[in-house]
Write a protein that holds these residues in place. Structure first.
Motif, mmCIF file in Angstrom:
data_model
loop_
_atom_site.group_PDB
_atom_site.id
_atom_site.type_symbol
_atom_site.label_atom_id
_atom_site.label_comp_id
_atom_site.label_asym_id
_atom_site.label_seq_id
_atom_site.Cartn_x
_atom_site.Cartn_y
_atom_site.Cartn_z
ATOM 1 N N ARG A 1 0.838 -1.209 0.000
ATOM 2 C CA ARG A 1 0.000 0.000 0.000
ATOM 3 C C ARG A 1 0.870 1.256 0.000
ATOM 4 O O ARG A 1 0.356 2.350 0.231
ATOM 5 C CB ARG A 1 -0.920 0.014 1.229
ATOM 6 N N CYS A 2 2.174 1.142 -0.234
ATOM 7 C CA CYS A 2 3.042 2.330 -0.315
ATOM 8 C C CYS A 2 2.387 3.343 -1.262
ATOM 9 O O CYS A 2 2.094 3.037 -2.417
ATOM 10 C CB CYS A 2 4.422 1.923 -0.836
ATOM 11 N N GLU A 3 2.192 4.554 -0.761
ATOM 12 C CA GLU A 3 1.484 5.590 -1.540
ATOM 13 C C GLU A 3 2.207 5.893 -2.846
ATOM 14 O O GLU A 3 1.571 6.219 -3.850
ATOM 15 C CB GLU A 3 1.376 6.904 -0.742
ATOM 16 N N TYR A 4 3.523 5.790 -2.842
ATOM 17 C CA TYR A 4 4.285 6.124 -4.051
ATOM 18 C C TYR A 4 4.154 5.022 -5.104
ATOM 19 O O TYR A 4 4.305 5.274 -6.295
ATOM 20 C CB TYR A 4 5.759 6.349 -3.698
ATOM 21 N N PHE A 5 3.903 3.818 -4.655
ATOM 22 C CA PHE A 5 3.669 2.706 -5.604
ATOM 23 C C PHE A 5 2.344 2.907 -6.328
ATOM 24 O O PHE A 5 2.220 2.670 -7.521
ATOM 25 C CB PHE A 5 3.666 1.388 -4.819
ATOM 26 N N TYR B 1 5.169 9.414 -9.086
ATOM 27 C CA TYR B 1 6.372 9.360 -8.241
ATOM 28 C C TYR B 1 7.345 8.298 -8.746
ATOM 29 O O TYR B 1 6.916 7.287 -9.304
ATOM 30 C CB TYR B 1 5.983 8.994 -6.798
ATOM 31 N N PRO B 2 8.658 8.492 -8.474
ATOM 32 C CA PRO B 2 9.582 7.397 -8.769
ATOM 33 C C PRO B 2 9.312 6.221 -7.836
ATOM 34 O O PRO B 2 9.096 6.434 -6.637
ATOM 35 C CB PRO B 2 10.967 8.008 -8.504
ATOM 36 N N CYS B 3 9.315 5.033 -8.369
ATOM 37 C CA CYS B 3 9.064 3.848 -7.538
ATOM 38 C C CYS B 3 9.652 2.634 -8.250
ATOM 39 O O CYS B 3 9.181 2.239 -9.316
ATOM 40 C CB CYS B 3 7.554 3.663 -7.323
ATOM 41 N N ASN B 4 10.687 2.060 -7.628
ATOM 42 C CA ASN B 4 11.358 0.899 -8.236
ATOM 43 C C ASN B 4 10.450 -0.316 -8.325
ATOM 44 O O ASN B 4 10.660 -1.186 -9.168
ATOM 45 C CB ASN B 4 12.591 0.522 -7.407
ATOM 46 N N LYS B 5 9.470 -0.396 -7.446
ATOM 47 C CA LYS B 5 8.578 -1.558 -7.478
ATOM 48 C C LYS B 5 7.623 -1.454 -8.670
ATOM 49 O O LYS B 5 7.334 -2.439 -9.339
ATOM 50 C CB LYS B 5 7.799 -1.655 -6.163
ATOM 51 N N ARG B 6 7.137 -0.244 -8.925
ATOM 52 C CA ARG B 6 6.204 -0.049 -10.054
ATOM 53 C C ARG B 6 6.950 0.104 -11.359
ATOM 54 O O ARG B 6 6.547 -0.427 -12.392
ATOM 55 C CB ARG B 6 5.317 1.178 -9.777
ATOM 56 N N SER C 1 13.540 3.459 -11.511
ATOM 57 C CA SER C 1 13.126 4.870 -11.456
ATOM 58 C C SER C 1 13.492 5.538 -10.126
ATOM 59 O O SER C 1 13.450 6.753 -9.999
ATOM 60 C CB SER C 1 11.614 4.994 -11.706
ATOM 61 N N GLY C 2 13.840 4.751 -9.115
ATOM 62 C CA GLY C 2 14.166 5.316 -7.802
ATOM 63 C C GLY C 2 13.089 4.970 -6.780
ATOM 64 O O GLY C 2 12.098 4.313 -7.101
ATOM 65 N N CYS C 3 13.306 5.421 -5.545
ATOM 66 C CA CYS C 3 12.348 5.128 -4.471
ATOM 67 C C CYS C 3 12.019 6.425 -3.739
ATOM 68 O O CYS C 3 12.858 6.960 -3.018
ATOM 69 C CB CYS C 3 12.944 4.104 -3.500
ATOM 70 N N ALA C 4 10.809 6.911 -3.950
ATOM 71 C CA ALA C 4 10.410 8.180 -3.345
ATOM 72 C C ALA C 4 10.284 8.069 -1.826
ATOM 73 O O ALA C 4 10.396 9.076 -1.119
ATOM 74 C CB ALA C 4 9.089 8.652 -3.944
ATOM 75 N N GLY D 1 4.928 4.502 7.576
ATOM 76 C CA GLY D 1 4.372 3.142 7.590
ATOM 77 C C GLY D 1 5.272 2.135 6.902
ATOM 78 O O GLY D 1 4.832 1.023 6.603
ATOM 79 N N HIS D 2 6.507 2.504 6.646
ATOM 80 C CA HIS D 2 7.363 1.607 5.869
ATOM 81 C C HIS D 2 8.123 0.620 6.748
ATOM 82 O O HIS D 2 8.061 0.672 7.974
ATOM 83 C CB HIS D 2 8.287 2.430 4.970
ATOM 84 N N ALA D 3 8.840 -0.276 6.054
ATOM 85 C CA ALA D 3 9.409 -1.445 6.734
ATOM 86 C C ALA D 3 10.601 -1.086 7.611
ATOM 87 O O ALA D 3 11.436 -0.253 7.245
ATOM 88 C CB ALA D 3 9.829 -2.469 5.684
ATOM 89 N N ASP E 1 18.214 -0.704 -0.384
ATOM 90 C CA ASP E 1 18.378 0.650 -0.922
ATOM 91 C C ASP E 1 17.402 0.916 -2.057
ATOM 92 O O ASP E 1 17.235 2.056 -2.482
ATOM 93 C CB ASP E 1 19.809 0.851 -1.444
ATOM 94 N N SER E 2 16.753 -0.140 -2.550
ATOM 95 C CA SER E 2 15.818 0.024 -3.672
ATOM 96 C C SER E 2 14.371 0.148 -3.225
ATOM 97 O O SER E 2 13.546 0.708 -3.943
ATOM 98 C CB SER E 2 15.898 -1.179 -4.620
ATOM 99 N N CYS E 3 14.033 -0.396 -2.063
ATOM 100 C CA CYS E 3 12.621 -0.422 -1.647
ATOM 101 C C CYS E 3 12.489 -0.757 -0.165
ATOM 102 O O CYS E 3 13.163 -1.656 0.338
ATOM 103 C CB CYS E 3 11.866 -1.470 -2.475
ATOM 104 N N ILE E 4 11.596 -0.029 0.508
ATOM 105 C CA ILE E 4 11.337 -0.298 1.928
ATOM 106 C C ILE E 4 9.828 -0.474 2.173
ATOM 107 O O ILE E 4 9.330 -0.212 3.261
ATOM 108 C CB ILE E 4 11.895 0.832 2.839
ATOM 109 N N ALA E 5 9.129 -0.919 1.136
ATOM 110 C CA ALA E 5 7.670 -1.059 1.258
ATOM 111 C C ALA E 5 7.300 -2.247 2.138
ATOM 112 O O ALA E 5 7.914 -3.311 2.052
ATOM 113 C CB ALA E 5 7.053 -1.242 -0.120
HETATM 114 S S1 SF4 Z 1 9.213 1.882 -0.900
HETATM 115 FE FE1 SF4 Z 1 9.109 0.482 -2.633
HETATM 116 S S2 SF4 Z 1 7.002 0.673 -3.298
HETATM 117 FE FE2 SF4 Z 1 7.441 2.505 -2.063
HETATM 118 S S3 SF4 Z 1 8.279 4.070 -3.469
HETATM 119 FE FE3 SF4 Z 1 9.993 2.928 -2.712
HETATM 120 S S4 SF4 Z 1 10.293 1.379 -4.305
HETATM 121 FE FE4 SF4 Z 1 8.232 2.104 -4.526
#
Ligand code: SF4
Ligand SMILES: Cc1cc2nc3c(=O)[nH]c(=O)nc-3n(C[C@H](O)[C@H](O)[C@H](O)COP(=O)(O)OP(=O)(O)OC[C@H]3O[C@@H](n4cnc5c(N)ncnc54)[C@H](O)[C@@H]3O)c2cc1C
Length: 339
Positions: free
Chosen positions: A127-131, A136-141, A145-148, A156-158, A164-168
Motif C-alpha cells: 500500500r506504499c502511496e508512491y507505488f 512518483y519514482p518507484c522501483n517496485k512499479r 526509477s528510484g524510491c520516493a 508506515g514503511h518497513a 536501498d531500492s525499496c522499503i515497502a
Molecule cells: S518503498 Fe518500494 S514501493 Fe514505495 S516508493 Fe519505494 S520502491 Fe516504490
C-alpha cells in the motif's frame, strides 16, 4: 486502462492453457496474462495504471480451488478461492486456530471479505502511496526509477527486510498468521506442480523490488496447507492500526504458544506491518521456551523481536510501540492456554 481479453476458465488445466496463450512474461507489473479472483487488488491497480495485463483469466468458476477442510488430523486445507469471510467464520478455526480466523476478521471490510479470496489475499501488493501514485519514482512499479519513500513519507514503511531500492511493507494479515504456523502453498504451472513454504513465497526486495514473490506469472496457487499443531488453540492475531477498522496494520503479531506445567514449551511469533514480507522472530520465540509467561518475559521477547530493526526517521515510533504490542499478544495467548 489497457485493452485486455477476458477468459473464464472452468478447470485448472483450462486456466493454465489460457494464461499460457496470453503471456509475454515481462516483469512483475508488465503486460502479460493474469489470473482474476475477487479482483479487489487486481482491478484496483489496473485502474490506477499500476498493474497491466493483456489477458485476464477468471478463475472464480473453478470448483477444485474452492475446497476448505479444517477438521483433518494432519493438516488444514484452504483452496485458493476460499472466501476470506467464510474462512474467518469457520467454527473449527475459531476454536482451534483463533490467530488464523482473527487475521481475516481484522482485514479489510465485510464487503471486501465477501469478494476476496485467500489466494488473492496472499498476493496483494504493497500500500506504499508512491507505488500507487504513478507520478512518483518507484522501483517496485517502474524498475530503475528510484524510491520516493527513502527520503519521503515513510512512517508506515518497513523496519525489517528493506533495501536501498525499496522499503515497502507487505500489507496482508493472513500470510502473517500462516507464517506463524509454517504453512505451505501448493502451486501449479504448465511446467508442473510445486510446494512453496509460505515463508519463501514472498521475496525480499533486494535490487528487484518489482518481483514480490517467487511465483512465475503463469503459476496458479491451488491451495494453502497448514500442519495440524497443538499450538493453534493458544494463539492470537493482534493488530494495531491507526483506526479500529478498515485499516492496514501499523504493527501486527501472530503468536502461538504451548504451555505445560506453567512453562512455555514451544512458541511461534510472526510480525506484520513492519517488514517487506511476513516476518518470523526466532530469537524472541527461543527466549520464551522453558520460561513462565509473565509480562516481563513477554516484554523481553517483544524487545528481542525488534532488536535488529532499522527504522527510518518517521518510523522510529514503532520501536516503542511494537515490543509492547507483541507482549500484549503473548498475554492474550497465555489467557487462552489457561482455558
Ligand atoms: S518503498 Fe518500494 S514501493 Fe514505495 S516508493 Fe519505494 S520502491 Fe516504490
Ligand atoms: C480498501 C481496502 C482495504 C483492505 N484492507 C486489508 C487489510 O486490512 N488486510 C488485508 O490483509 N488485506 C486488506 N485488503 C486487501 C484485500 O484483502 C485483497 O485485495 C484481497 O484479499 C485480494 O483477493 P482477491 O481475490 O480480490 O484477489 P485479486 O485482486 O483477484 O488478485 C490479486 C492478485 O493475485 C493474483 N491471484 C489471485 N488468485 C490467484 C491464484 N489462485 N493463483 C495465482 N495468482 C492469483 C491476481 O492475478 C492478482 O495479481 C484491503 C483491500 C482494500 C481494497
Amino acid at each position: 486502462m489497457d485493452n485486455f481479453t477476458y477468459v473464464r476458465a472452468t478447470s485448472v488445466t483450462n486456466a493454465l492453457q489460457a494464461i499460457g496463450d496470453g503471456s509475454g512474461h515481462g516483469n512483475g507489473n508488465g503486460h502479460h496474462g493474469r489470473f482474476l479472483a475477487g479482483g479487489t487488488t487486481l482491478v484496483d491497480l489496473m485502474r490506477l495504471d499500476v498493474l497491466h495485463a493483456n489477458r485476464l483469466v477468471d478463475i472464480t468458476s473453478i470448483r477444485e480451488l474452492q475446497t476448505v477442510s479444517t477438521t483433518g488430523t494432519t493438516e488444514l486445507v484452504f483452496g485458493a478461492l476460499a472466501k476470506m469471510s467464510d474462512v474467518a467464520a469457520d467454527p473449527t478455526l475459531l476454536r482451534a486456530y483463533p490467530a488464523l480466523a482473527e487475521s481475516l476478521q481484522q482485514a479489510a471490510s465485510e464487503q471486501l471479505r465477501n469478494m476476496a479470496t485467500l489466494g488473492g489475499n496472499l498476493l496483494q501488493r504493497t500500500r506504499c502511496e508512491y507505488f500507487r501514485g504513478t507520478s512518483y519514482p518507484c522501483n517496485k512499479r517502474s524498475p530503475g526509477s528510484g524510491c520516493a519513500a527513502l527520503a519521503g513519507l515513510n512512517r508506515g514503511h518497513a523496519i525489517f527486510g528493506g533495501s536501498d531500492s525499496c522499503i515497502a511493507t507487505y500489507p496482508g494479515d493472513f500470510a502473517v498468521a500462516l507464517a506463524a504456523f509454517d504453512a505451505q502453498v501448493d502451486a501449479v504451472s504448465p511446467r508442473g506442480a510445486r510446494t512453496i513454504p509460505l515463508l519463501d513465497l514472498h521475496r525480499l526486495p533486494g535490487d528487484t523490488p518489482h518481483l514480490d514473490t517467487v511465483l512465475e506469472p503463469d503459476e496458479l496457487i491451488v491451495r494453502i496447507r497448514v500442519p495440524v499443531t497443538p499450538l493453534g488453540r493458544a494463539s492470537t492475531y493482534h493488530k494495531v492500526r491507526d483506526r479500529e477498522s478498515y485499516a492496514f496494520a501499523t504493527v501486527s503479531s501472530a503468536v502461538a504458544i504451548l504451555v505445560d506445567g506453567g512453562l512455555v514449551r514451544d512458541a511461534r511469533i510472526a510480525l506484520g506491518g513492519v517488514a517487506t514480507k511476513p516476518w518470523r522472530a526466532p530469537a524472541a520465540e527461543r527466549s520464551l521456551v522453558g520460561q513462565p509467561l509473565t509480562w516481563e518475559t513477554a516484554y523481553r521477547a517483544g524487545t528481542l523481536a525488534f532488536d535488529d530493526a532499522t527504522p527510518r526517521t518517521a518510523s522510529r515510533f514503532k520501536m516503542s510501540l511494537d515490543p509492547k504490542s507483541l507482549a500484549q499478544a503473548l498475554m492474550i495467548a497465555k489467557e487462552r492456554s489457561e482455558r
